[in-house]
Design a protein around this motif. Structure first.
Motif, PDB file in Angstrom:
ATOM      1  N   VAL A 136     -15.539 -11.015  31.459  1.00 54.85           N
ATOM      2  CA  VAL A 136     -16.397  -9.937  30.961  1.00 54.85           C
ATOM      3  C   VAL A 136     -17.086  -9.264  32.144  1.00 54.85           C
ATOM      4  CG1 VAL A 136     -16.713 -11.131  28.756  1.00 54.85           C
ATOM      5  CG2 VAL A 136     -18.371 -11.477  30.609  1.00 54.85           C
ATOM      6  N   PHE A 158     -10.189 -11.725  26.308  1.00 52.95           N
ATOM      7  CA  PHE A 158     -10.603 -11.245  27.635  1.00 52.95           C
ATOM      8  C   PHE A 158     -10.331 -12.313  28.700  1.00 52.95           C
ATOM      9  CE2 PHE A 158     -13.043  -8.662  24.668  1.00 52.95           C
ATOM     10  CZ  PHE A 158     -12.833  -7.385  25.173  1.00 52.95           C
ATOM     11  N   LYS A 183     -12.381  -3.149  24.867  1.00 54.68           N
ATOM     12  CA  LYS A 183     -11.079  -2.506  25.090  1.00 54.68           C
ATOM     13  C   LYS A 183     -10.368  -2.198  23.772  1.00 54.68           C
ATOM     14  CE  LYS A 183      -8.761  -6.882  26.178  1.00 54.68           C
ATOM     15  NZ  LYS A 183      -8.276  -7.745  27.273  1.00 54.68           N
ATOM     16  N   ALA A 195     -18.085  -6.436  27.232  1.00 52.33           N
ATOM     17  CA  ALA A 195     -16.632  -6.238  27.343  1.00 52.33           C
ATOM     18  C   ALA A 195     -16.175  -5.363  26.188  1.00 52.33           C
ATOM     19  CB  ALA A 195     -15.889  -7.575  27.306  1.00 52.33           C
TER      20      ALA A 195
END
Ligand code: GDP
Length: 153
Positions: A140, A136, A41, A39
């Protein structure tokens, strides 16, 4: 050290690490070590979100400065998976006080001040799972990493 090859840790390039152009270097270290990225971001977090992340430090003298610093710009939120991800992730970070961090670690290579520590890493499997949920909530990414058999027997 844990023997769980699926152990997950939450790693975050902090606001200073992003501004200093260290995202690639930090990702590269985890990739080269053999961890699997599941994951990722870029987030400009709200004060409420950072307060939740650092809630154990609520009420300390450094808490307001920590929240201000961590909301001053974006951070890179990541989940890395692999054998001993939590403990090894912490070893790769160095100590909480950068001055005590050995050269070769992220803080030992890039940081001096306890208020500017470049990168966060979960300190236990339990906290890792909590932090992954916080950052998250969407979950994921599941995929097969073809390199796995070259890293784990
Ligand atoms: P980490 O897991 O090594 O990042 O450290 P902690 O979870 O103990 O603390 C979280 C963050 O709070 C650290 O990265 C520092 O930015 C900050 N911090 C922790 N302890 C202190 C302290 O004694 N003084 C100050 N100014 N900041 C601290």
């Amino acid at each position: 050290m844990s023997c769980n090859v699926n152990e997950r840790t939450y790693i975050m390039v902090k606001a200073d690490g992003v501004q200093r152009g260290l995202i690639g270097n930090i990702i590269g270290r985890f990739e080269k070590r053999g961890f699997k990225l599941i994951a990722l971001k870029l987030v400009h977090a709200t004060p409420a979100h950072i307060e939740k992340h650092y809630e154990v430090w609520s009420g300390t003298p450094f808490f307001p400065g920590l929240i201000k610093f961590m909301t001053s710009g974006p951070v890179v939120a990541m989940v890395w998976q692999g054998l001993g991800a939590v403990e090894t992730g912490r070893a790769m970070l160095g100590e909480t006080n950068p001055l005590a961090s050995a050269p070769g670690t992220i803080r030992g290579d890039f940081a001096l001040d306890i208020d500017r520590t470049i990168c966060h890493g979960s300190d236990s499997v339990e906290n890792a799972e909590k932090e992954i949920k916080l950052w998250f909530p969407e979950g994921v990414v599941q995929y097969d990493a073809t390199f796995a058999s070259w890293i784990f027997e």
